[in-house]
Design an enzyme around this catalytic site. Structure first.
Site, PDB file in Angstrom:
ATOM      1  N   GLU A   1       0.798  -1.233   0.000  1.00 35.85           N
ATOM      2  CA  GLU A   1       0.000   0.000   0.000  1.00 35.85           C
ATOM      3  C   GLU A   1       0.834   1.290   0.000  1.00 35.85           C
ATOM      4  O   GLU A   1       0.554   2.209   0.770  1.00 35.85           O
ATOM      5  CB  GLU A   1      -0.934   0.001   1.216  1.00 35.85           C
ATOM      6  CG  GLU A   1      -1.851  -1.203   1.248  1.00 35.85           C
ATOM      7  CD  GLU A   1      -2.684  -1.306   2.531  1.00 35.85           C
ATOM      8  OE1 GLU A   1      -2.576  -0.417   3.387  1.00 35.85           O
ATOM      9  OE2 GLU A   1      -3.451  -2.283   2.656  1.00 35.85           O
TER      10      GLU A   1
ATOM     11  N   GLU B   1      -6.216 -10.568  -1.105  1.00 39.92           N
ATOM     12  CA  GLU B   1      -7.037 -10.317   0.093  1.00 39.92           C
ATOM     13  C   GLU B   1      -8.516 -10.204  -0.279  1.00 39.92           C
ATOM     14  O   GLU B   1      -9.223  -9.292   0.165  1.00 39.92           O
ATOM     15  CB  GLU B   1      -6.570  -9.030   0.783  1.00 39.92           C
ATOM     16  CG  GLU B   1      -5.081  -9.015   1.088  1.00 39.92           C
ATOM     17  CD  GLU B   1      -4.612  -7.783   1.852  1.00 39.92           C
ATOM     18  OE1 GLU B   1      -5.461  -7.003   2.328  1.00 39.92           O
ATOM     19  OE2 GLU B   1      -3.387  -7.603   1.964  1.00 39.92           O
TER      20      GLU B   1
END
Ligand code: 9MR
Length: 503
Positions: free
Chosen positions: A321, A427
């Site tokens: 991220e 995810e």
């Protein structure tokens, strides 16, 4: 108060007699990771084995509710008989309560089931009956009344009644169904890993595991030891794998490969990492020291995992991220502040240098379907590709049935796939606004579409991983995002994932 006393006295009179172990559905046996029992506390309290492993003690308590507790999968409307022996050696006598903490849509509430007074040094029985209400999660625990700091122990916890088994025996296996294409995996946390029946159920459905939190820097960096080492060398780093141990031990025992998550992230990373002497009260270190720590951290994690679990971790999220939402540039993070914009490239360089041979290195991010972030991610990947330090990209895919919509997901997938990297869906989960049939049908549809997309790139896809198994333990439990409900029952989404590969 008097009324409460009378009610409790009635409860005691009604209390069930000690249950015989032969007829019980659950009998505590603390030999495997304390059998899923853990300390319920907001810090401080911890559980330990005592009485030669026959009993479980608790110490370091500062509140009556600090207690040993365990998750049970109970069926709504079923009646359960419970009994447990409790002992304390610190007071002439102490009051104990057998209680349940239950949650509905993420909201926790409590009920007391039975009470007993234990004299010093005497194993004392607490027993009672509990009728399970409409909740997704039940934690049974033994707490005190007016003895917040008391240490005590329990043994012979017995539960009789219909416990929910994990997964029907004839349930098809997703891992099996996708075997010819790619591993199908899930995130799993410490709390889940210490419950062996639960893990055996997961192992029947998934053939790659990722620790959900336990390999993140806040679990792995050993701040206390690093602080000691820093007196000699500010770039020294110490790590430990304590939090991940039950997950990695189980995976190793069963031969299930693991995807590591994550070496470098702006979140869940101790502030101390960035300060002189690992002391947040002192100034931040400079770029050179931080680059030293970055390299030593990465090297130490590969060394510890490689030595303790050789060959088990087949790939790692090196950086997570890093790209800002709504931008093409990097987000603010202490890594960027201390090292500068090249911290991502340097992290991948160090990872390539120290990773065991064959371990694939991933960049992992969310909201890939949104521009301009998608362009930011693509640019970053190209830079890493030119340096030869990245192997793959992980699409997190935390989606909702209303957005971003399948077309945007597909477009993003195609664009990144064109770079020629290995890919994974790392995810996957899909939230719904309400637990209605229509919402679950829409959720199933999106899961099915995403799986078909992954199948159409099967040569490039290393794995698809969902971010959890059962709705009640999801990080987004209130929005029912996973393939199984809180009673381990497969949802329409489960069948959609299965059908996607059977078509
Ligand atoms: O699933 C994780 C949850 O238990 C933690 O509370 C949360 C804290 O940041 O992190 C969750 O995992 C995140 C993952 O590491 C990175 N992508 C987003 C995931 C969901 O927040």
């Amino acid at each position: 108060m008097r009324i409460l006393g009378i009610v409790l006295a009635c409860l005691l009179l009604l209390a069930a007699p000690a249950l015989s172990e032969e007829e019980a559905d659950y009998v505590s046996d603390f030999s495997y990771w304390a059998d899923g029992w853990y300390a319920r506390s907001n810090g401080g309290a911890s559980v330990f084995l005592t009485d030669h492993g026959a009993a479980l003690g608790i110490e370091g308590r500062t509140a009556d509710w600090h207690s040993m507790g365990r998750d049970f999968t109970l069926a709504e409307g079923e009646s359960y008989q419970l009994s447990v022996l409790v002992r304390q050696d610190e007071a002439d006598e102490a009051r104990f309560v057998l209680s349940v903490a239950h949650s509905h849509q993420g909201q926790e509430s409590y009920e007391n089931i039975a009470v007993a007074t234990a004299k010093r040094g005497e194993w004392t029985e607490i027993s009672g009956t509990y009728l399970a209400g409409q909740y997704e999660r039940f934690v049974l625990y033994v707490e005190t009344q007016g003895a917040a700091t008391l240490s005590y122990a329990i043994k012979d916890f017995v539960l009789r009644g219909k416990t929910q088994a994990f997964g029907a025996e004839d349930l098809p296996s997703l891992a099996e169904a996708y075997k010819a294409y790619f591993p199908f995996g899930t995130a799993v946390t410490y709390m889940e890993a210490v419950n062996r029946p639960r893990m055996d159920f997961y192992a029947s459905q998934f053939n790659i595991l990722t620790p959900g939190n336990e390999l993140k820097p806040d679990s792995v960096l050993n701040v206390a030891v690093s602080r000691m080492l820093a007196a000699e060398d500010e770039t020294a780093v110490a790590v430990h794998l304590t939090a991940a141990k039950p997950i990695l031990d189980y995976a190793q025992e069963k031969g299930i490969p693991v995807h590591g998550h994550v070496l470098v992230w702006h979140s869940q990373t101790p502030k101390a990492f960035f300060h002189e002497g690992y002391d947040p009260r002192r100034p931040m270190v400079g770029r050179e020291v931080m680059l030293g720590r970055l390299e030593h951290y990465i090297e130490a994690v590969f060394k510890a995992t490689g030595e303790q679990y050789p060959g088990l971790i087949v790939s790692w999220d090196v950086v997570n991220e890093a790209v800002e939402d709504g931008k093409t540039s990097l987000r603010d993070s202490l890594w960027k502040t201390v090292i500068g914009d090249d911290y991502v490239e340097r992290a991948f360089e160090f990872a390539r240098k120290h990773a065991p041979k064959g371990v694939k290195l991933y960049y992992n991010d969310y909201n890939t379907a949104y521009e301009p972030k998608q362009t930011g991610i693509a640019n970053l990947l190209k830079k890493l590709q030119e340096a030869g330090t990245v192997d793959g990209y992980g699409f997190q895919m935390h989606h909702d049935i209303r957005q971003p919509g399948y077309r945007a997901i597909e477009k993003a997938f195609k664009r990144i796939a064109a770079l020629g990297l290995c890919l994974r869906i790392s995810e996957l989960d899909v939230t719904v606004p309400d637990p209605s049939e229509a919402s679950f049908a829409a959720q199933a549809k999106l899961y099915g579409q995403v799986m078909k997309l992954a199948l159409s790139y099967a040569d490039q896809v290393d794995a698809v991983q969902v971010w959890g198994v059962m709705d009640d333990l999801s990080w987004r439990a209130k929005s029912f995002p996973l393939l199984f409900d809180a009673w381990a029952k497969p949802k329409p989404a489960f069948y959609a994932v299965l059908e996607a590969v059977q078509d």
